[in-house]
Design an enzyme around this catalytic site. Structure first.
Site, PDB file in Angstrom:
ATOM      1  CG  ASP A   1      -0.305  -0.038   2.508  1.00  7.84           C
ATOM      2  OD1 ASP A   1       0.553  -0.931   2.720  1.00  7.84           O
ATOM      3  OD2 ASP A   1      -0.675   0.654   3.478  1.00  7.84           O
TER       4      ASP A   1
ATOM      5  CD  GLU B   1       4.069   0.824   7.179  1.00  5.98           C
ATOM      6  OE1 GLU B   1       4.718   1.159   8.021  1.00  5.98           O
ATOM      7  OE2 GLU B   1       3.836   1.568   5.956  1.00  5.98           O
TER       8      GLU B   1
END
Length: 389
Positions: free
Chosen positions: A74, A133
């Site tokens: 991400d 994250e």
């Protein structure tokens, strides 16, 4: 795709704003499956923090070393003002531009390329890759750890590929991080007209007194490996656009970054005690984002440092600076250090990785793996001295 540049470009081309799912995981799964990894992908969680996709890939068998690499696919939103499309990987000069180039699709691509160099090894190699994250991380690495535990796949050592390098590739290895907690202090009042203060209860005064006491708190002078802990007041708000109204409440937010002399629970209770001593109408809420952790210098940090030195000629510093990372979770199950690309452009417009650095990082990761599994990695390039971003 066993070439790091090609794989990095393919990962960048798959938009994956946090929380990430879908196409970006397709790209990585294809690359790893072709190398003989068993790939386990799963979705977990609901809105607003989910759903999140995670990927657990493992190759080899039990009975030897079990080494893991961890990272996230991400990325943060790109924002406006890029020179080129942030999700269209673009090489300009010696730099590969795109959101996630250094944080951290580039290092994931480098590790996959390094793993391709040692297709036959005793023991087990695992990749722990999350799609959450950069966000709240509620359903990311924590869920992956539970998945590993349920499958009996707990690693012995873990390398997180966060962009730890500062001025040039190889100058910094992270062996720990400070903990982080946000605390909200709210003082209730009674709204009223400023001309009739006896009919109201102004909450601003008590809040100011609470913050004055908070400002006097001394936490520590730091440790051998950590800088001093600090408490910062990050906002004060009464939500009052009127000039003649006493507000109904006043709110302040604190951010505390703390070393391993403290834990979030004790810090929250300390702030709560200060607030309640000043005002019975004060309430304290908090959210901890991670505890301080340290992997003391030893076999794992030496392994990584030796590989960095052999490939780049640089002697890396061991550091605990910076914000939080998913190493805060992984360090609870095994020794964990972080090492990756230069972080100067992460989260910025025109994020970019130097092609030379990407090549050197493959060499470093391959050297680490060859020593973990006690084999000679098949390298396509010789030692790269002094790689810079």
């Amino acid at each position: 795709m066993t070439d790091a540049v090609s794989l990095a470009k393919a990962l960048i081309a798959a938009p994956s704003i946090t929380p990430a799912t879908g196409a970006v995981f397709d790209v990585l799964e294809t690359a790893l499956a072709a190398q003989g990894f068993e790939v386990d992908r799963f979705l977990v969680g609901d809105a607003p923090d989910g759903p999140v996709e995670n990927l657990l890939a493992t190759r080899g068998s039990d009975g030897g070393a079990h080494f893991a690499f961890a990272g996230h696919l991400d990325v943060v939103p790109p924002g406006a003002g890029w020179t080129s499309d942030p999700f269209e990987p673009t090489i300009r000069g010696e730099l590969l531009h795109g959101r996630g180039a250094v944080d951290m699709k580039g290092s994931i691509a480098a590790f996959a390329a390094a793993a391709a160099r040692i297709p036959d090894h005793a023991g087990r190699l695992t990749l722990i890759i999350t799609g959450d994250e950069e966000g709240p991380a509620t359903f990311g690495t924590v869920a992956l750890i539970e998945r590993m535990r349920s499958r009996g796949l707990m690693p012995e050592r873990c390398l997180v590929g966060e962009p730890t390098s500062s001025r040039r590739l190889g100058d910094t290895i992270k062996i720990g991080r400070r903990g982080s907690v946000n605390i909200w202090i709210e003082v209730a009042g009674t709204q009223g007209h400023v001309a009739y203060p006896h009919l109201a209860d102004n909450p601003i005064g008590p809040l100011i007194r609470i913050l004055s006491e908070v400002d006097k708190i001394f936490l520590d002078e730091g440790t051998d490996w950590f800088q001093p802990s600090n408490i910062e007041i990050t906002t004060i708000d009464v939500d009052n656009p009127a000039t003649n109204v006493i507000p109904a409440k006043a709110v302040a937010r604190l951010s505390i970054r703390f070393n391993d002399r403290h834990n979030s629970t004790d810090l929250i209770e300390r702030i709560r005690a200060v607030a309640s001593a000043v005002s019975v109408r004060a309430t304290v809420t908090a959210r901890a984002y991670g505890e301080a952790f340290l992997t003391p210098p030893g076999a794992l940090s030496t392994l990584v440092a030796d590989a960095v030195r052999d490939v780049t000629g640089i002697e890396p510093d061991l550091s605990t600076t910076g914000g939080t990372s998913d190493a805060r979770y992984l360090s609870k199950i095994c020794p964990t250090v972080e090492f990756g690309l230069c972080n100067a452009s992460m989260h910025k417009l025109d994020e970019a990785v130097a092609l030379r650095d990407l090549t050197a990082l493959v060499e470093i990761y391959a050297t680490i793996l060859s020593r973990v599994f006690d084999i000679q990695a098949r390298q396509s390039a010789s030692v790269i001295g002094g790689a810079t971003a």
